[in-house]
Write a protein that holds these residues in place. Structure first.
Motif, mmCIF file in Angstrom:
data_model
loop_
_atom_site.group_PDB
_atom_site.id
_atom_site.type_symbol
_atom_site.label_atom_id
_atom_site.label_comp_id
_atom_site.label_asym_id
_atom_site.label_seq_id
_atom_site.Cartn_x
_atom_site.Cartn_y
_atom_site.Cartn_z
ATOM 1 N N ILE A 103 40.421 33.188 50.594
ATOM 2 C CA ILE A 103 40.945 34.349 49.873
ATOM 3 C C ILE A 103 42.462 34.345 50.008
ATOM 4 O O ILE A 103 42.997 34.274 51.117
ATOM 5 C CB ILE A 103 40.365 35.670 50.405
ATOM 6 C CG1 ILE A 103 38.849 35.695 50.225
ATOM 7 C CG2 ILE A 103 40.995 36.857 49.677
ATOM 8 C CD1 ILE A 103 38.200 37.000 50.666
ATOM 9 N N GLY A 104 43.139 34.380 48.867
ATOM 10 C CA GLY A 104 44.589 34.363 48.854
ATOM 11 C C GLY A 104 45.155 35.632 48.256
ATOM 12 O O GLY A 104 44.441 36.449 47.683
ATOM 13 N N CYS A 105 46.462 35.770 48.373
ATOM 14 C CA CYS A 105 47.134 36.979 47.912
ATOM 15 C C CYS A 105 48.384 36.619 47.130
ATOM 16 O O CYS A 105 49.101 35.677 47.475
ATOM 17 C CB CYS A 105 47.499 37.837 49.131
ATOM 18 S SG CYS A 105 48.417 39.335 48.739
ATOM 19 N N CYS A 106 48.637 37.348 46.055
ATOM 20 C CA CYS A 106 49.912 37.255 45.360
ATOM 21 C C CYS A 106 50.292 38.652 44.884
ATOM 22 O O CYS A 106 49.481 39.574 44.949
ATOM 23 C CB CYS A 106 49.849 36.263 44.200
ATOM 24 S SG CYS A 106 48.742 36.724 42.862
ATOM 25 N N SER A 107 51.518 38.817 44.441
ATOM 26 C CA SER A 107 52.001 40.143 44.068
ATOM 27 C C SER A 107 51.227 40.673 42.871
ATOM 28 O O SER A 107 50.757 39.911 42.031
ATOM 29 C CB SER A 107 53.486 40.074 43.725
ATOM 30 O OG SER A 107 53.678 39.360 42.515
ATOM 31 N N PRO A 108 51.094 42.018 42.774
ATOM 32 C CA PRO A 108 50.378 42.595 41.637
ATOM 33 C C PRO A 108 50.947 42.167 40.294
ATOM 34 O O PRO A 108 50.212 41.994 39.321
ATOM 35 C CB PRO A 108 50.539 44.105 41.858
ATOM 36 C CG PRO A 108 50.744 44.246 43.329
ATOM 37 C CD PRO A 108 51.526 43.023 43.742
ATOM 38 N N ALA A 109 52.260 41.965 40.216
ATOM 39 C CA ALA A 109 52.880 41.589 38.945
ATOM 40 C C ALA A 109 52.453 40.196 38.503
ATOM 41 O O ALA A 109 52.341 39.914 37.315
ATOM 42 C CB ALA A 109 54.397 41.644 39.065
ATOM 43 N N ALA A 110 52.212 39.305 39.482
ATOM 44 C CA ALA A 110 51.867 37.920 39.159
ATOM 45 C C ALA A 110 50.379 37.646 39.295
ATOM 46 O O ALA A 110 49.919 36.553 38.983
ATOM 47 C CB ALA A 110 52.642 36.975 40.070
ATOM 48 N N SER A 111 49.629 38.631 39.787
ATOM 49 C CA SER A 111 48.218 38.400 40.095
ATOM 50 C C SER A 111 47.379 38.272 38.829
ATOM 51 O O SER A 111 47.378 39.163 37.974
ATOM 52 C CB SER A 111 47.676 39.548 40.950
ATOM 53 O OG SER A 111 46.317 39.345 41.245
ATOM 54 N N PRO A 112 46.638 37.167 38.668
ATOM 55 C CA PRO A 112 45.733 37.037 37.533
ATOM 56 C C PRO A 112 44.497 37.899 37.771
ATOM 57 O O PRO A 112 44.313 38.438 38.870
ATOM 58 C CB PRO A 112 45.374 35.541 37.574
ATOM 59 C CG PRO A 112 45.468 35.186 39.024
ATOM 60 C CD PRO A 112 46.598 36.022 39.571
ATOM 61 N N PRO A 113 43.640 38.066 36.776
ATOM 62 C CA PRO A 113 42.398 38.801 37.013
ATOM 63 C C PRO A 113 41.628 38.177 38.172
ATOM 64 O O PRO A 113 41.558 36.956 38.306
ATOM 65 C CB PRO A 113 41.648 38.645 35.680
ATOM 66 C CG PRO A 113 42.718 38.388 34.674
ATOM 67 C CD PRO A 113 43.772 37.609 35.385
ATOM 68 N N ALA A 114 41.080 39.021 39.033
ATOM 69 C CA ALA A 114 40.344 38.515 40.188
ATOM 70 C C ALA A 114 39.056 37.834 39.733
ATOM 71 O O ALA A 114 38.272 38.409 38.972
ATOM 72 C CB ALA A 114 40.021 39.664 41.146
ATOM 73 N N VAL A 115 38.856 36.615 40.184
ATOM 74 C CA VAL A 115 37.655 35.875 39.820
ATOM 75 C C VAL A 115 37.366 34.849 40.908
ATOM 76 O O VAL A 115 38.283 34.194 41.423
ATOM 77 C CB VAL A 115 37.832 35.178 38.444
ATOM 78 C CG1 VAL A 115 39.024 34.240 38.444
ATOM 79 C CG2 VAL A 115 36.578 34.439 38.025
ATOM 80 N N TRP A 116 36.106 34.733 41.300
ATOM 81 C CA TRP A 116 35.724 33.686 42.235
ATOM 82 C C TRP A 116 35.787 32.350 41.506
ATOM 83 O O TRP A 116 35.156 32.175 40.463
ATOM 84 C CB TRP A 116 34.323 33.937 42.777
ATOM 85 C CG TRP A 116 34.343 34.840 43.974
ATOM 86 C CD1 TRP A 116 33.991 36.160 44.015
ATOM 87 C CD2 TRP A 116 34.766 34.490 45.291
ATOM 88 N NE1 TRP A 116 34.179 36.662 45.268
ATOM 89 C CE2 TRP A 116 34.643 35.655 46.088
ATOM 90 C CE3 TRP A 116 35.228 33.314 45.880
ATOM 91 C CZ2 TRP A 116 34.970 35.669 47.441
ATOM 92 C CZ3 TRP A 116 35.548 33.327 47.219
ATOM 93 C CH2 TRP A 116 35.421 34.490 47.998
#
Length: 242
Positions: A45-58
């Protein structure tokens, strides 16, 4: 298998409650952790900023010898290369979406000796797609499935395609996905199924932790039950019993 979210601590708390996972630091830095079950790695599980975050998907990652060559094959076949290939720790990675929108990753570098259905690996990996046979041709061309030596066997059935390695099914491609469906559960996507001791308990814990869950027939055996879980960030996965 990996998941990218904008709040790593909250995601870890959710999956600890629902799946009973513990988390350890990874070689990819503080923004990425490894989920452990019974002291064995299950997912990342990784993290990036909300502005750069793509839709969450496994996202399932497929090991390749050459990320650049595989990325070229993705483009040549009319799919989308969303990220990379980029250097990531001791390897190189890319994220792509096939022609129907199902997201997958590629990884060039050292990898776990990990195979679906064995050990701590997910119990099942299924592709829900528009047309199973067209998808099989697409992925076979990218990953050299069915190319000896050591290649996969691709078995075409009436309504699905099984990809086998050494006689074991490692992925199943199924038709019927609808790209424009309002319900994300029936859009084209890779479905990751994790094995749990008690699916009903995991589903109830997901609801209590701010997610959603629904009971469905298991894909591999309609006489059995499985649960589709949607985490608070929108990522879908399924759980089934031992």
């Amino acid at each position: 298998m990996s998941l990218i979210v904008h709040d790593l601590d909250a995601a870890q708390a959710f999956y600890a409650d629902v799946m009973g996972w513990e988390f350890v630091a990874s070689t990819l830095g503080g923004s990425f952790s490894v989920a452990m079950a019974h002291d064995r790695p299950v997912a990342g599980i990784g993290c990036c900023s909300p502005a750069a975050s793509p839709p969450a998907v496994w996202t399932p990652y497929f090991a390749v010898d050459d990320a650049d060559e595989t990325a070229d094959r993705v483009r040549e076949r009319g799919a989308t290369l969303a990220v990379g290939p980029v250097k990531l720790a001791e390897g190189r990675a890319a994220i792509a979406a096939d022609r129907d929108g199902a997201v997958f990753g590629i990884w060039e570098g050292m990898a776990l000796a990990w195979s679906v259905g064995r050990g701590s690996a997910p119990a099942r990996l299924d592709l829900q797609t528009r047309h199973a046979f067209e998808a099989a041709i697409f992925y076979a061309g990218i990953f050299d499935w069915a190319q000896p030596p050591g290649g996969c066997t691709v078995d075409y059935a009436e309504d699905h395609v099984r990809v086998k390695l050494e006689g074991r099914t490692v992925a199943t491609l199924r038709g019927g996905g609808i790209e424009t469906a309002a319900d994300p559960r029936i859009r084209p996507r890779w479905i990751v199924d994790f094995r749990v001791e008690d699916g009903a308990r995991a589903a109830a814990a997901a609801f209590d932790a701010g997610g959603e869950s629904s009971l469905v027939p298991a894909l591999d055996d309609p006489s059995k039950d499985a649960f589709i879980i949607r985490d608070p960030y929108g990522a879908l996965f399924t759980v089934s019993g031992p």
